[in-house]
Design an enzyme around this catalytic site. Sequence first.
Site, mmCIF file in Angstrom:
data_model
loop_
_atom_site.group_PDB
_atom_site.id
_atom_site.type_symbol
_atom_site.label_atom_id
_atom_site.label_comp_id
_atom_site.label_asym_id
_atom_site.label_seq_id
_atom_site.Cartn_x
_atom_site.Cartn_y
_atom_site.Cartn_z
ATOM 1 C CD GLU A 1 0.153 7.488 4.161
ATOM 2 O OE1 GLU A 1 0.600 8.409 3.867
ATOM 3 O OE2 GLU A 1 0.051 6.864 5.077
ATOM 4 C CE LYS B 1 -2.447 1.469 3.662
ATOM 5 N NZ LYS B 1 -1.920 2.932 3.681
ATOM 6 C CD GLU C 1 -6.805 7.534 7.582
ATOM 7 O OE1 GLU C 1 -6.389 7.880 8.795
ATOM 8 O OE2 GLU C 1 -5.717 6.923 6.941
#
Length: 276
Positions: free
Chosen positions: A116, A114, A183
Amino acid sequence: MDRVTVSSLKEMKEAGQKIAMITAYDYPSALFAEEAGAEVLLVGDSLGMVVLGYDSTVPVTMEEMLHHVKAVVRGSKRSMVVADMPFMSYQASYTDALYNAGRFLKEGGAQAVKLEGGGEIAELVAKLVTAGIPVMGHIGLTPQSVNALGGYKVQGKDLKTAQKLLDDAKALADAGAFAIVLECVPAALAAKITESIPIPTIGIGSGVNCDGQVLVYHDVLGMYPRMLPKFVKRYADLSSLIKEAIRQYVQEVKEQQFPEEKHSFTMAPEILERIY
């Protein structure tokens, strides 16, 4: 038993089946989460705060992440294991990113990584995917960039930032990401993003209309008596149970109530008598 795959998650989105993702940081947390039915285990760099005691995710290193990824992989057989790329493990160059992401799959045994970031990392995502590394994106509130974002705040509440988040999601999907974490994004915007891209969205503080949800293991179980973000639901209060169990142990040790005879081993008395 076969592990959950990228294709499995896409099929779940298409069928309208919700995806349950939770963080896991070691063998027991992976074991419990998988047995409870979670499709995806995220070895998050949040381990820096909830396991290693750092003030943020920024100090977490590749070696620390690899250590925990290996443990989670050993504790699971069916769930997909996704490894968080820690701060500065992929930002400096494509070479760094490929090497570090490859380590998570080759050494750690993870099935995906993952990253960002939004459109600015789309080219990098495409290169990693081309190299055979499945990539999950992460946009909205990105903890590694918390200093640049001005703190832990909801993202996408005005026209400019909302449009950017939608554009970022589309760019990551076009680049080959297999899923995206949203998020702290307003629920309505998260719903629009979810219906606008062909890959699953995993929400955290982004409403019920994402294709799945993720929470931190320790928050779900109430392992720390701390203030929780608005989006966290605490399903247990293990901190109280843990402290009480240890308190009883300490008390029984001091009062010589533990160990009892049933906790001890015996030997023939005549053997003891012959020792001098």
